[in-house]
Design a protein around this motif. Structure first.
Motif, short mmCIF file in Angstrom:
data_model
loop_
_atom_site.label_atom_id
_atom_site.label_comp_id
_atom_site.label_asym_id
_atom_site.label_seq_id
_atom_site.Cartn_x
_atom_site.Cartn_y
_atom_site.Cartn_z
N GLY A 41 35.90 59.18 47.11
CA GLY A 41 35.71 58.65 45.77
C GLY A 41 36.15 57.20 45.63
O GLY A 41 36.35 56.71 44.51
N LEU A 42 36.28 56.51 46.75
CA LEU A 42 36.70 55.10 46.72
C LEU A 42 35.61 54.25 46.07
O LEU A 42 34.45 54.31 46.46
CB LEU A 42 36.97 54.62 48.15
CG LEU A 42 37.49 53.19 48.29
CD1 LEU A 42 38.92 53.08 47.76
CD2 LEU A 42 37.43 52.75 49.75
N ARG A 43 36.00 53.44 45.09
CA ARG A 43 35.05 52.60 44.37
C ARG A 43 35.19 51.14 44.79
O ARG A 43 36.23 50.73 45.31
CB ARG A 43 35.29 52.72 42.87
CG ARG A 43 35.20 54.13 42.30
CD ARG A 43 35.81 54.17 40.91
NE ARG A 43 37.22 53.75 40.94
CZ ARG A 43 37.93 53.50 39.84
NH1 ARG A 43 37.37 53.62 38.65
NH2 ARG A 43 39.19 53.13 39.94
N GLN A 44 34.16 50.38 44.51
CA GLN A 44 34.23 48.94 44.80
C GLN A 44 35.37 48.29 44.01
O GLN A 44 36.05 47.39 44.51
CB GLN A 44 32.90 48.27 44.47
CG GLN A 44 32.85 46.79 44.81
CD GLN A 44 32.98 46.53 46.30
OE1 GLN A 44 32.33 47.18 47.10
NE2 GLN A 44 33.85 45.59 46.66
N THR A 45 35.60 48.77 42.82
CA THR A 45 36.68 48.18 42.01
C THR A 45 38.05 48.43 42.64
O THR A 45 38.97 47.61 42.49
CB THR A 45 36.66 48.75 40.58
OG1 THR A 45 36.69 50.19 40.65
CG2 THR A 45 35.41 48.31 39.84
N ASP A 46 38.20 49.56 43.34
CA ASP A 46 39.47 49.84 44.03
C ASP A 46 39.72 48.79 45.11
O ASP A 46 40.85 48.35 45.31
CB ASP A 46 39.45 51.23 44.66
CG ASP A 46 39.30 52.33 43.63
OD1 ASP A 46 39.92 52.23 42.56
OD2 ASP A 46 38.56 53.29 43.90
N LEU A 47 38.65 48.41 45.79
CA LEU A 47 38.78 47.38 46.82
C LEU A 47 39.01 46.01 46.19
O LEU A 47 39.83 45.22 46.69
CB LEU A 47 37.52 47.36 47.69
CG LEU A 47 37.23 48.64 48.49
CD1 LEU A 47 35.86 48.54 49.16
CD2 LEU A 47 38.31 48.89 49.53
N ASP A 48 38.32 45.74 45.11
CA ASP A 48 38.46 44.42 44.47
C ASP A 48 39.86 44.20 43.91
O ASP A 48 40.32 43.05 43.83
CB ASP A 48 37.43 44.29 43.34
CG ASP A 48 36.00 44.21 43.87
OD1 ASP A 48 35.84 43.94 45.06
OD2 ASP A 48 35.07 44.42 43.07
N GLU A 49 40.53 45.27 43.52
CA GLU A 49 41.86 45.15 42.93
C GLU A 49 42.95 44.95 43.99
O GLU A 49 44.09 44.61 43.66
CB GLU A 49 42.18 46.38 42.09
CG GLU A 49 41.34 46.47 40.83
CD GLU A 49 41.48 47.82 40.13
OE1 GLU A 49 42.22 48.69 40.67
OE2 GLU A 49 40.84 48.03 39.09
#
Length: 371
Positions: A41-49
């Motif tokens: 469930g890893l999202r792009q926003t998790d990476l961006d943060e």
């Protein structure tokens, strides 16, 4: 410190990236980033943060808690994350061992577990696994090797490259042998969850105050490219490891720990499909081996995804493995890389269709060698 060449890595360096079919690996089929994101469930926003700041010397607290809960006694103070289990093993060996210490090592075995202590100036006492017993370890032989000068017993069960293992009563006897002389018991648990006919063994760090477990993403998890591992060890050992790490890697990268945390919170989603695939492939390999019993001698692995067949009639398989690669495009590992030149390491953890094709080409090559 002087380290001898690692024949396994020398062989793979020349062949690994250009093989058409790889049936050499001791790990399972790797996952992709897309699969990792879908399964966690890893999202792009998790990476961006994520902020690319420095990390914790022993690992991010949340990550250590997850590891302690699944592979330890629940105490995160006994956990250190690492850049692969190889770093964890290396740090622990450097922290524990001094020149002249006696250490028990297993042969055939993975080079880091055999050679690193030698490079540190230790005196190895070799616990040889007998092919006449299907490489099943003898605890009586281990007991005879251990002395009051034994600092550590270094093992990995299920074992690489043979696939052999031990029972829980044998594990408990091993702990007793180590405890009788106050030795550390270092346990490379890369294949702990990948067993076929028994339940996984207990974690040695939960059984013995000088037991140290090592884990990795590189084998059963199918994530070798992340280079993520860990160890569960006494806190004072980890303190000494950090002093050494302060001169080298400092910590695990925050990006890797972010991904690792997501994976470990969903560990079974990664482990179970690859174990299911390995069971199918092990059966295929077993049927192939039975059909070619005049050409090879092998017992089915008890754990892991590597088998260690002997090629009947060959005293050294180096030239055979080279021909298999050059003429058939198939990669296996010569047994000389593990001190057993009559054998090859054959991996069955990858895609089933590749295994079937690789075994077919291996059969063709065997026929040209008079097998």
């Amino acid at each position: 410190m002087r380290l001898r060449s690692a024949p396994l890595e020398d062989w793979l360096r020349d062949y690994y990236f250009s093989a058409e079919i790889d049936i050499s690996s001791s790990g399972v089929q790797p996952y992709s980033m897309a699969e990792l994101r879908a399964m966690t469930g890893l999202r792009q926003t998790d990476l961006d943060e994520l902020v690319f700041d420095d990390g914790y010397s022993v690992g991010a607290p949340a990550l250590r808690e997850v590891i302690a809960g699944r592979w330890g006694s629940g105490d995160p103070a006994r956990v250190m994350t690492a850049n692969g289990s190889s770093e964890a093993i290396s740090l622990v060996l450097m922290a524990l061992l001094q020149p002249g210490d006696e250490v028990v090592v297993v042969e055939p075995g993975y080079h880091l577990l055999v050679e690193f202590a030698v490079g540190l100036g230790c005196k190895p006492r070799v616990w040889r696994l007998d092919p006449a017993r299907d490489f099943r370890p003898s605890l009586d032989e281990l007991a005879a090797l251990v002395t009051d000068r034994t600092r550590a017993i270094i093992v990995n069960f299920p074992q690489n490259p043979t696939g052999t293992s031990i029972t829980e009563p044998e594990l408990r006897r091993m702990v007793s042998i180590a405890d009788s002389v106050g030795a550390y018991l270092l346990w490379d648990a890369a294949f702990a969850s990948m067993v076929y006919d028994t339940e996984p063994l207990p974690n040695v760090a939960t059984l013995y105050d000088r037991g140290i477990d090592f884990g990795t993403f590189s084998k059963a998890f199918g994530l070798p490219g992340l280079r993520f591992g860990w160890c569960v060890a006494p806190p004072e050992v980890l303190t000494d490891c950090v002093r050494i790490r302060d001169y080298t890697t400092l910590h695990v990268a925050p990006l890797i720990e972010l991904l690792a945390l997501r994976v470990l919170r969903n560990a079974d989603a990664f482990l179970e499909p690859r174990l299911k695939q390995a069971k199918v492939n092990r059966e295929i390999f077993g049927q192939w081996a039975e059909a070619h019993a005049d050409q090879i001698s092998v017992s089915l692995p008890m754990g892991g995804v590597a088998a260690f067949p002997r090629l009947n009639g060959l005293s050294n398989t180096d030239a055979f493995c080279d021909d298999l690669f050059q003429r058939r495009g198939v990669l296996v590992i010569p047994g000389s890389s593990f001190g057993a030149p009559e054998h090859i390491r054959l991996g069955f953890g990858g895609p089933t269709d590749k295994l079937v094709e690789g075994l077919d080409r291996l059969t063709q090559e065997l026929s040209t060698w008079g097998g």
